[in-house]
Design a protein around this motif. Sequence first.
Motif, PDB file in Angstrom:
ATOM      1  N   UNK A   8      38.535  67.596  28.949  1.00 43.33           N
ATOM      2  CA  UNK A   8      37.404  68.045  29.904  1.00 43.33           C
ATOM      3  C   UNK A   8      36.405  66.685  29.953  1.00 43.33           C
ATOM      4  N   UNK A   9      36.143  66.772  31.256  1.00 44.79           N
ATOM      5  CA  UNK A   9      35.395  65.639  31.928  1.00 44.79           C
ATOM      6  C   UNK A   9      33.970  66.157  32.252  1.00 44.79           C
ATOM      7  N   UNK A  10      32.717  65.600  31.969  1.00 54.22           N
ATOM      8  CA  UNK A  10      31.565  65.689  32.348  1.00 54.22           C
ATOM      9  C   UNK A  10      30.943  64.528  32.885  1.00 54.22           C
ATOM     10  N   UNK A  11      30.307  64.558  34.119  1.00 54.10           N
ATOM     11  CA  UNK A  11      29.820  63.232  34.752  1.00 54.10           C
ATOM     12  C   UNK A  11      28.549  63.634  35.683  1.00 54.10           C
ATOM     13  N   UNK A  12      27.682  62.874  35.890  1.00 49.06           N
ATOM     14  CA  UNK A  12      26.774  63.140  37.174  1.00 49.06           C
ATOM     15  C   UNK A  12      27.498  62.791  38.463  1.00 49.06           C
ATOM     16  N   UNK A  13      28.662  61.962  38.425  1.00 49.40           N
ATOM     17  CA  UNK A  13      29.321  61.668  39.696  1.00 49.40           C
ATOM     18  C   UNK A  13      29.793  62.910  40.165  1.00 49.40           C
TER      19      UNK A  13
ATOM     20  N   UNK B 227      29.304  57.067  34.574  1.00 56.37           N
ATOM     21  CA  UNK B 227      30.273  57.050  33.456  1.00 56.37           C
ATOM     22  C   UNK B 227      30.547  58.449  32.958  1.00 56.37           C
ATOM     23  N   UNK B 228      31.738  58.725  32.921  1.00 63.78           N
ATOM     24  CA  UNK B 228      32.504  59.870  32.804  1.00 63.78           C
ATOM     25  C   UNK B 228      32.660  60.301  31.207  1.00 63.78           C
ATOM     26  N   UNK B 229      32.087  61.341  30.643  1.00 61.41           N
ATOM     27  CA  UNK B 229      32.318  61.669  29.394  1.00 61.41           C
ATOM     28  C   UNK B 229      33.606  62.603  29.442  1.00 61.41           C
ATOM     29  N   UNK B 230      34.408  62.030  28.358  1.00 65.18           N
ATOM     30  CA  UNK B 230      35.847  62.751  28.092  1.00 65.18           C
ATOM     31  C   UNK B 230      35.872  63.309  26.908  1.00 65.18           C
TER      32      UNK B 230
END
Length: 278
Positions: free
Chosen positions: A227-232, A202-205
């Motif tokens: 801005x993107x934040x993710x465990x990926x 899941x990408x948080x944008x």
Amino acid sequence: MKKLFVVFFLSILVTPLFAQNFSGKKTARQISISAPKKSLDTNENLEYSMEWIGIPVGKIFLQTGLIDTGGKKLYRLTVDALPNKFFSAFYDVRYTVNTFIDEITFLPVRFEKYRKVKDKVNKEEVDFDHRRGEVKYKVGGEAPTIIISPNRIAMEKKIPDTYKILPDTQDLLSSFYFLRVSNLVPGEKFKINIYYGLRNWVMDVEIGKPYLKSIRHQGSWEVFDAVMTSDLNKFVLGDGRLVVCFTADSRRIPIEFKLGIGLGAFRGVIKQIPPANE
């Protein structure tokens, strides 16, 4: 040096999106983010020069096209990452990614990734079945596997493999173009489901406020950052935050990006922003 070079190209081809504000940002007049085009340009060719801590390391090319598969039209999205002559002497690694997405839903139908290291090639294929919520996955070849992130092995053990996908799942490349055709509002936060490496992510944008940005030799452009934040990102590179700078017009041209990782920052700059009438 070899590891640094591989980090660069992996960062481009295994992550859906890129970086943030750079020098040249100016205080903006009242600027809005235009409504997007509801279709992709089927003859778009974008070229980027890439730098690592200011040192030129290669180029990236983004291309779009349209194909007809027995009456069903699909956008073909392609990205090629090529090292320059200097870096290829240390580690000759090249990537080509093809993604085929539905012309109407913008959901991926097929994802292909080719990784060439010297004379050896690996190919990864993912076929999406969104109705059933599953994929067919195939990988093969002789190119060596390269693990950059210190988190990857631990995360692989923690997150099991799956051939099931979440609703409206994108792949690494299609997620990038998904932003270009989405209605975006400054300050908006949302999530994108992404399938990569036999796992769901899941990408948080978060969409930033538009501003006026000066681009060397190309004038000033109205832009915004996503801005993107993710465990990926942690899984692939060990760093969770990425940002991309788009033009604020209906085309959403990605003009500049930066990826900050433990070994330094990579920066990509578009060679030529297409005129608005193209």
